[in-house]
Design a protein around this motif. Sequence first.
Motif, PDB file in Angstrom:
ATOM      1  N   ASP A  40      -8.918   0.706  26.424  1.00 36.50           N
ATOM      2  CA  ASP A  40     -10.257   0.720  27.025  1.00 36.50           C
ATOM      3  C   ASP A  40     -10.991  -0.591  26.758  1.00 36.50           C
ATOM      4  OD1 ASP A  40     -10.275   3.470  28.093  1.00 36.50           O
ATOM      5  OD2 ASP A  40     -10.106   4.025  25.983  1.00 36.50           O
ATOM      6  N   ASP A  41     -10.973  -1.038  25.507  1.00 39.25           N
ATOM      7  CA  ASP A  41     -11.628  -2.307  25.165  1.00 39.25           C
ATOM      8  C   ASP A  41     -10.918  -3.492  25.819  1.00 39.25           C
ATOM      9  OD1 ASP A  41     -13.511  -1.001  23.631  1.00 39.25           O
ATOM     10  OD2 ASP A  41     -12.392  -1.241  21.755  1.00 39.25           O
ATOM     11  N   ILE A  42      -9.599  -3.426  25.892  1.00 39.88           N
ATOM     12  CA  ILE A  42      -8.824  -4.529  26.489  1.00 39.88           C
ATOM     13  C   ILE A  42      -9.195  -4.714  27.954  1.00 39.88           C
ATOM     14  CG2 ILE A  42      -6.502  -5.202  27.243  1.00 39.88           C
ATOM     15  CD1 ILE A  42      -5.462  -3.984  24.617  1.00 39.88           C
ATOM     16  N   LEU A  43      -9.248  -3.612  28.699  1.00 34.75           N
ATOM     17  CA  LEU A  43      -9.528  -3.725  30.125  1.00 34.75           C
ATOM     18  C   LEU A  43     -10.987  -4.054  30.405  1.00 34.75           C
ATOM     19  CD1 LEU A  43      -7.287  -0.980  31.746  1.00 34.75           C
ATOM     20  CD2 LEU A  43      -6.880  -3.426  31.486  1.00 34.75           C
ATOM     21  N   GLU A  44     -11.892  -3.653  29.503  1.00 31.27           N
ATOM     22  CA  GLU A  44     -13.287  -4.076  29.663  1.00 31.27           C
ATOM     23  C   GLU A  44     -13.403  -5.582  29.500  1.00 31.27           C
ATOM     24  OE1 GLU A  44     -16.145  -2.012  27.300  1.00 31.27           O
ATOM     25  OE2 GLU A  44     -15.526  -0.039  28.032  1.00 31.27           O
ATOM     26  N   LEU A  57      -8.610 -19.054  33.834  1.00 36.72           N
ATOM     27  CA  LEU A  57      -7.191 -18.680  33.853  1.00 36.72           C
ATOM     28  C   LEU A  57      -6.548 -18.868  32.482  1.00 36.72           C
ATOM     29  CD1 LEU A  57      -6.222 -20.177  37.324  1.00 36.72           C
ATOM     30  CD2 LEU A  57      -6.415 -17.753  36.743  1.00 36.72           C
ATOM     31  N   ILE A  58      -6.928 -19.941  31.781  1.00 46.03           N
ATOM     32  CA  ILE A  58      -6.401 -20.147  30.431  1.00 46.03           C
ATOM     33  C   ILE A  58      -6.868 -19.025  29.506  1.00 46.03           C
ATOM     34  CG2 ILE A  58      -6.553 -21.622  28.384  1.00 46.03           C
ATOM     35  CD1 ILE A  58      -6.591 -24.036  30.288  1.00 46.03           C
ATOM     36  N   SER A  59      -8.154 -18.671  29.596  1.00 49.35           N
ATOM     37  CA  SER A  59      -8.694 -17.591  28.759  1.00 49.35           C
ATOM     38  C   SER A  59      -8.006 -16.264  29.072  1.00 49.35           C
ATOM     39  CB  SER A  59     -10.206 -17.460  28.973  1.00 49.35           C
ATOM     40  OG  SER A  59     -10.874 -18.631  28.585  1.00 49.35           O
ATOM     41  N   TYR A  60      -7.732 -16.029  30.349  1.00 49.06           N
ATOM     42  CA  TYR A  60      -7.055 -14.795  30.752  1.00 49.06           C
ATOM     43  C   TYR A  60      -5.634 -14.756  30.180  1.00 49.06           C
ATOM     44  CZ  TYR A  60      -5.293 -11.080  33.781  1.00 49.06           C
ATOM     45  OH  TYR A  60      -4.742  -9.921  34.250  1.00 49.06           O
ATOM     46  N   ALA A  61      -4.947 -15.904  30.236  1.00 50.35           N
ATOM     47  CA  ALA A  61      -3.589 -15.970  29.676  1.00 50.35           C
ATOM     48  C   ALA A  61      -3.605 -15.741  28.167  1.00 50.35           C
ATOM     49  CB  ALA A  61      -2.962 -17.333  30.001  1.00 50.35           C
ATOM     50  N   ILE A  62      -4.585 -16.334  27.485  1.00 47.81           N
ATOM     51  CA  ILE A  62      -4.703 -16.150  26.027  1.00 47.81           C
ATOM     52  C   ILE A  62      -4.947 -14.681  25.696  1.00 47.81           C
ATOM     53  CG2 ILE A  62      -6.180 -16.654  24.038  1.00 47.81           C
ATOM     54  CD1 ILE A  62      -6.555 -19.476  25.215  1.00 47.81           C
ATOM     55  N   MET A  63      -5.796 -14.012  26.504  1.00 43.16           N
ATOM     56  CA  MET A  63      -6.064 -12.594  26.278  1.00 43.16           C
ATOM     57  C   MET A  63      -4.798 -11.764  26.454  1.00 43.16           C
ATOM     58  SD  MET A  63      -8.204  -9.813  28.350  1.00 43.16           S
ATOM     59  CE  MET A  63      -6.633  -9.265  28.955  1.00 43.16           C
ATOM     60  N   GLN A  64      -3.993 -12.094  27.479  1.00 44.05           N
ATOM     61  CA  GLN A  64      -2.748 -11.366  27.707  1.00 44.05           C
ATOM     62  C   GLN A  64      -1.767 -11.579  26.546  1.00 44.05           C
ATOM     63  OE1 GLN A  64      -2.056  -9.265  30.208  1.00 44.05           O
ATOM     64  NE2 GLN A  64      -4.046  -9.570  31.159  1.00 44.05           N
ATOM     65  N   ILE A  65      -1.690 -12.820  26.054  1.00 44.30           N
ATOM     66  CA  ILE A  65      -0.812 -13.118  24.910  1.00 44.30           C
ATOM     67  C   ILE A  65      -1.257 -12.317  23.684  1.00 44.30           C
ATOM     68  CG2 ILE A  65      -0.136 -14.927  23.279  1.00 44.30           C
ATOM     69  CD1 ILE A  65      -0.348 -16.891  25.689  1.00 44.30           C
ATOM     70  N   SER A  66      -2.578 -12.285  23.461  1.00 47.71           N
ATOM     71  CA  SER A  66      -3.124 -11.538  22.325  1.00 47.71           C
ATOM     72  C   SER A  66      -2.798 -10.051  22.438  1.00 47.71           C
ATOM     73  CB  SER A  66      -4.637 -11.756  22.247  1.00 47.71           C
ATOM     74  OG  SER A  66      -5.221 -10.958  21.257  1.00 47.71           O
ATOM     75  N   MET A  67      -2.916  -9.523  23.673  1.00 53.45           N
ATOM     76  CA  MET A  67      -2.624  -8.108  23.904  1.00 53.45           C
ATOM     77  C   MET A  67      -1.151  -7.812  23.610  1.00 53.45           C
ATOM     78  SD  MET A  67      -3.176  -5.994  27.443  1.00 53.45           S
ATOM     79  CE  MET A  67      -1.993  -7.030  28.313  1.00 53.45           C
ATOM     80  N   CYS A  68      -0.264  -8.700  24.051  1.00 54.55           N
ATOM     81  CA  CYS A  68       1.162  -8.501  23.794  1.00 54.55           C
ATOM     82  C   CYS A  68       1.473  -8.574  22.299  1.00 54.55           C
ATOM     83  CB  CYS A  68       1.983  -9.543  24.551  1.00 54.55           C
ATOM     84  SG  CYS A  68       1.930  -9.337  26.344  1.00 54.55           S
ATOM     85  N   LYS A  69       0.783  -9.496  21.604  1.00 57.48           N
ATOM     86  CA  LYS A  69       0.991  -9.613  20.160  1.00 57.48           C
ATOM     87  C   LYS A  69       0.554  -8.341  19.436  1.00 57.48           C
ATOM     88  CE  LYS A  69       0.719 -14.649  19.618  1.00 57.48           C
ATOM     89  NZ  LYS A  69      -0.095 -15.776  19.082  1.00 57.48           N
TER      90      LYS A  69
END
Length: 398
Positions: A239-243, A370-382
């Motif tokens: 929920d927090d991730i998608l917000e 786009l860089i911030s979005y990629a960083i967020m995705q990397i963080s989510m995967c981690k």
Amino acid sequence: MVERGTALLKKMEISVAEADKRTGKNTVNMQETYTVYLIETRPAESVSEGGTPVAPDTLWRRYSEFELLRTYLLVTYPYIIVPPLPEKRAEFVWHKLSADNLDPDFVERRRVGLENFLLRLASHPVLSNDSIFFLFLTEVLFLVFQKADSRLKSLSAMFRVKNPDKRFTALKHYSEDLSTVISQLLRIRARVADRLYGVYKVHGNYGRVFSEWSAIEKEMGDGLQSAGHHMDTYAASIDDILEEEEHYADQLKEYLFYTEAVRSVCRKHELIQYELEMAAQDLSYKKQQKEELETGTVRIFSLKGMTSKLFGQETQEQRESKVAALEQSIQEGEEALKEKNAESQEFVEKAWNDIERFKEQKEKDLREALISYAIMQISMCKKGIQVWSNAKECFNKM
């Protein structure tokens, strides 16, 4: 993502601090519920001599008032790519997110968007100096007398410019292509978010099963219970991730709406070019009329020529009177053409300066988003890796 180098932002801090839901009667005396937004402004040097912060000036504005302000700016500065407002109703959302424009999460995102809109205006080298914009920020009573662009409305939507400026034509096509690309990107993101939501929530079933399993195991019970707890935490985190992801989606949406602002400038240039061509055509026609009267010859078929043949030629005095009137009309037409040429050149110069400024802003903002979005995705995967690593440790201890 807003530059703070303009004179206004050096003197004033601007924010949209909060939103509030209210109920009242509209213009047709019907009860309605709406949202208002609190604008706070304070001097940039907001600490008094005694060391206590200066209280900000505040006023409430409805979304419709922001719309009025933007309409005023569009009409007053036709050569400027006026920053867009955040969406009025949610679009490109994953299905678990409410599209209700009174939904608290949506209202909060729109509050952030409205603040960004004001900061965009305040950071613009031209718009930041507009007196109506300053009144919008500082005066409770605020009226915008909207000047409808009657020239655009009076012309057919199908009018065509004979000699369009290739730069504006290319820019219009680019904005259409950019709009298509960003729309597709947002739709894909919404579909991915939908599936991601499902995957994360299904992990909650791991937690439930591990918890039930732990109840029937003595030696393995603690490890299974701990692993189930990690899975529950993982499932709840979506929920927090998608917000947070919606915040980056809103940055892309801003440029989706910017593409319409770019096309608006292109359409206004087309209108100016069309009027210039009509003025040149009208002047050419009047000069041809004068030549025909002076020489007594008609180069093209006309009802007037047929009438002359049937009923005789005009007298010399009549021709001289008409020639004099045409000379006056030609002189006025030349002045009108000169004015239209000057208007067109001024528009192109001002518009292209703003377009170049916008291009630099767009490349910088979209790269950062786009860089911030990629960083967020990397963080989510981690985080996902960490959850399964923790689960592995729990299983090792059994």
